[in-house]
Scaffold this motif. Structure first.
Motif, short mmCIF file in Angstrom:
data_model
loop_
_atom_site.label_atom_id
_atom_site.label_comp_id
_atom_site.label_asym_id
_atom_site.label_seq_id
_atom_site.Cartn_x
_atom_site.Cartn_y
_atom_site.Cartn_z
N ILE B 94 -20.69 -2.65 9.94
CA ILE B 94 -19.78 -3.18 8.92
C ILE B 94 -19.02 -4.38 9.45
N LEU B 95 -19.10 -5.47 8.72
CA LEU B 95 -18.25 -6.61 8.99
C LEU B 95 -17.12 -6.52 7.97
N LEU B 96 -15.91 -6.55 8.46
CA LEU B 96 -14.76 -6.25 7.60
C LEU B 96 -13.97 -7.50 7.24
N TYR B 97 -13.57 -7.59 5.99
CA TYR B 97 -12.75 -8.74 5.55
C TYR B 97 -11.75 -8.27 4.51
N GLN B 98 -10.49 -8.68 4.68
CA GLN B 98 -9.46 -8.31 3.70
C GLN B 98 -9.12 -9.53 2.85
N SER B 99 -9.13 -9.36 1.54
CA SER B 99 -8.83 -10.51 0.65
C SER B 99 -7.34 -10.68 0.44
N ALA B 104 -8.63 -16.95 -3.25
CA ALA B 104 -9.14 -17.89 -2.25
C ALA B 104 -9.71 -17.14 -1.03
N ASP B 105 -9.03 -16.11 -0.62
CA ASP B 105 -9.50 -15.35 0.54
C ASP B 105 -10.76 -14.56 0.22
N GLU B 106 -10.87 -14.15 -1.02
CA GLU B 106 -12.06 -13.44 -1.43
C GLU B 106 -13.28 -14.37 -1.29
N ILE B 107 -13.10 -15.59 -1.72
CA ILE B 107 -14.17 -16.57 -1.61
C ILE B 107 -14.50 -16.85 -0.15
N ARG B 108 -13.45 -16.99 0.65
CA ARG B 108 -13.65 -17.23 2.07
C ARG B 108 -14.42 -16.07 2.71
#
Lengths: 337, 337
Positions: B94-99, B104-108
């Motif tokens: 799992i690569l984890l990302y919080q929006s 904008a962060d979701e797109i990033r």
DNA sequence: GTGAAAGCGCTAACAG
DNA sequence: CTGTTAGCGCTTTCAC
């Protein structure tokens, strides 16, 4: 539909792919006009840099492995939240692995990280783990490792934790200042450093204030609401006097409150209670539970920041491992006031 | 200390690196004896396969991107816990990302995933997001996307959610069966489908049981404890009669309980209350808060399983998107009994 | 059963 | 300022 590469952009623009690469990386000696054209074409062709290739070639993945027991405990998910936030704003990504408190899975996680060529690992050790060679190996291989909360000093790497001793001291002293003379401490039978430190803080606070350390007031058991209930029942059954309880964590403190209520012993008038960890429920129960906050999000942020600082200096293991000890925060609530 | 590669193993054994590669991958037409020798040497030399190289060449990363608003909310961390557990035991990481709930962060996050060549993305949409083209683009690019909880139907991808309509219905019907006639519903002013569905369930339950849908009993505001408090205060100030409250989530329900207590209105005798989400505090407050459980861990597990099933079939977007709707669980407690 | 060779998409010298 | 070249470490035909 094949992914577009720098070669595709180069072909469209009649330049070489190496010029394209440099343009995309804002290399100084590329003409502004070419850069513009390249970037425009990149967008037009929906270009996405292939980080695998770039990482393979450059040796930098910008990925950090985060290995925690579980995300299903708010303490850990908060810390990971803090880690990800700081890492993200510094251009790093998080590869996540849960050890499930198991030694074998911890090893598997580290293996995976190594294969993915993470630039470092941030971890909190599984309860089951008692052999630390997999961590020591990381150090030998010069893979940056940073621990948080569940620390083992002999591994000899940087870490971030809170001052559990100070937290135990603070909680106990708070009860003493509220007038308690016979303070019970409930702890665990698990051999975990942080819990031992809380116990030590309890003892020292008693000594500092001239109160006896009475072993009949110290209980141990398995972390649970029941543990708190049972201890209170036992105290009452055995007619042991007490006017304060410091539980090593909030769920046990909750059990204490429940059992006291059942026995019609008033909190805080007859007995004052404090827990540890500042779980979400503590503020909302009646009476609200005094506790010690562990600054979980900050712990994650500090862990990430320290890690980043150390790898930036490029001599991660060359000096005495840096340690950050966060101050616990006393949160007095109704149960002790 | 350079990392050891298949070339190092090959050199030690006087065979070619290509034989080594095949041996390590258990290729059928490699002699058992060579395999053994290779594997032994691999361990001896501390070999760790370079997944970057292997992924680059094979086009498979075995990495799934998980994009969630935050890990600092127990709902999301539980779901991610479930996702990681299932993915892990199927050889995926799992690569984890919080929006951070930001568009904008979701797109990033999606961009990062694309660059890392994840094999798919599992996500729950940020509150701020109202344009879904970044998700629709994923579908166009044939990147497997699976949504959970915060779903948008027009994106047209597989998803897992609970039956929020059913949950709202269930909660309301429960209050009706407990004898309530004038049931308040507190919801949000945010335009989020799941909350609208709970509201719809509330209405339908009233209708089914022959009770009027009275707009003066429906409140909206911003998710918080205060929202619950304010609604109760307003009801009392305006002398509006009510004997039940269905709050769209537990924190609002908690505010309701707090304000009722302050106004000395007895729960559950005079007013019965139910929340939604089964937050940790609900079981421990007084009175304990009835609620609807969302099966968070299961949601994560199901999401991961459905995702894996679909990519295994290798026609992720070739048929009508599959949808899993989990049943909410009624958890009756003191506040409504 | 093993080896030779090509190449995944990029970075980073070095040349010009 | 742009191009040439040589890999990073592996997978994957194809040949022997």
């Amino acid at each position: 539909m094949k992914k577009t590469t720098i070669h595709d952009i180069a072909r469209e623009l009649n330049i070489t792919f190496s010029t394209v690469a440099k343009a995309l990386n804002d290399h100084p000696r590329i003409a502004a006009s070419t850069k513009e054209a390249v970037k425009e074409m990149a967008i037009k062709l929906n270009y996405q840099q292939n980080k695998l290739a770039s990482s393979l070639r450059s040796g930098k993945t910008r990925i950090v492995g985060v290995l925690v027991p579980t995300l299903d405990v708010s303490f850990f998910s908060s810390v990971v939240h803090g880690i990800e936030t700081v890492m993200n704003s510094n251009g790093y990504n998080i590869l996540l692995y849960q050890s499930k408190e198991l030694y074998a899975d911890e090893i598997r996680g580290i293996d995976t990280f190594l294969q993915t060529r993470v630039e470092g690992i941030i971890s909190s050790i599984a309860l089951q783990t008692s052999d630390y060679n997999h961590f020591i190996d990381l150090k030998k291989r010069k893979i940056p490792l940073l621990l948080f909360d569940r620390i083992v000093d002999e591994i000899g790497v940087p870490y971030v934790r809170i001052d559990d001793y100070g937290g135990g001291f603070m909680a106990t002293e708070h009860l003493i200042k509220q007038g308690c003379k016979r303070i019970v401490h409930i702890s665990t039978d698990q051999n975990v450093t942080i819990f031992k430190e809380r116990l030590q803080g309890y003892k020292e606070a008693l000594i500092k204030h001239g109160l006896p350390v009475d072993d009949s007031l110290i209980f141990t058991g398995h972390l649970s609401i029941e543990l708190g209930r049972n201890c209170i029942q036992q105290l009452v059954n055995e007619n042991i006097e007490f006017d304060g309880v410091f539980a090593f964590e909030d769920y046990t403190g909750l059990g204490v409150l429940k059992q006291l209520k059942e026995l019609k012993i008033n909190v805080p008038e007859q007995v004052k209670v404090i827990g540890f960890a500042n779980e979400a429920f503590g503020a909302h129960i009646t009476p609200s539970l005094s506790t010690v906050d562990q600054q979980t999000v900050k712990m994650g942020e500090e862990a990430a920041r320290l890690f980043l600082k150390l790898i930036k200096e490029n001599k991660y293991y060359e000096k005495e491992p840096e340690k950050i000890v966060l101050d616990p925060l006393l949160i007095p609530r109704t149960s002790s006031e």
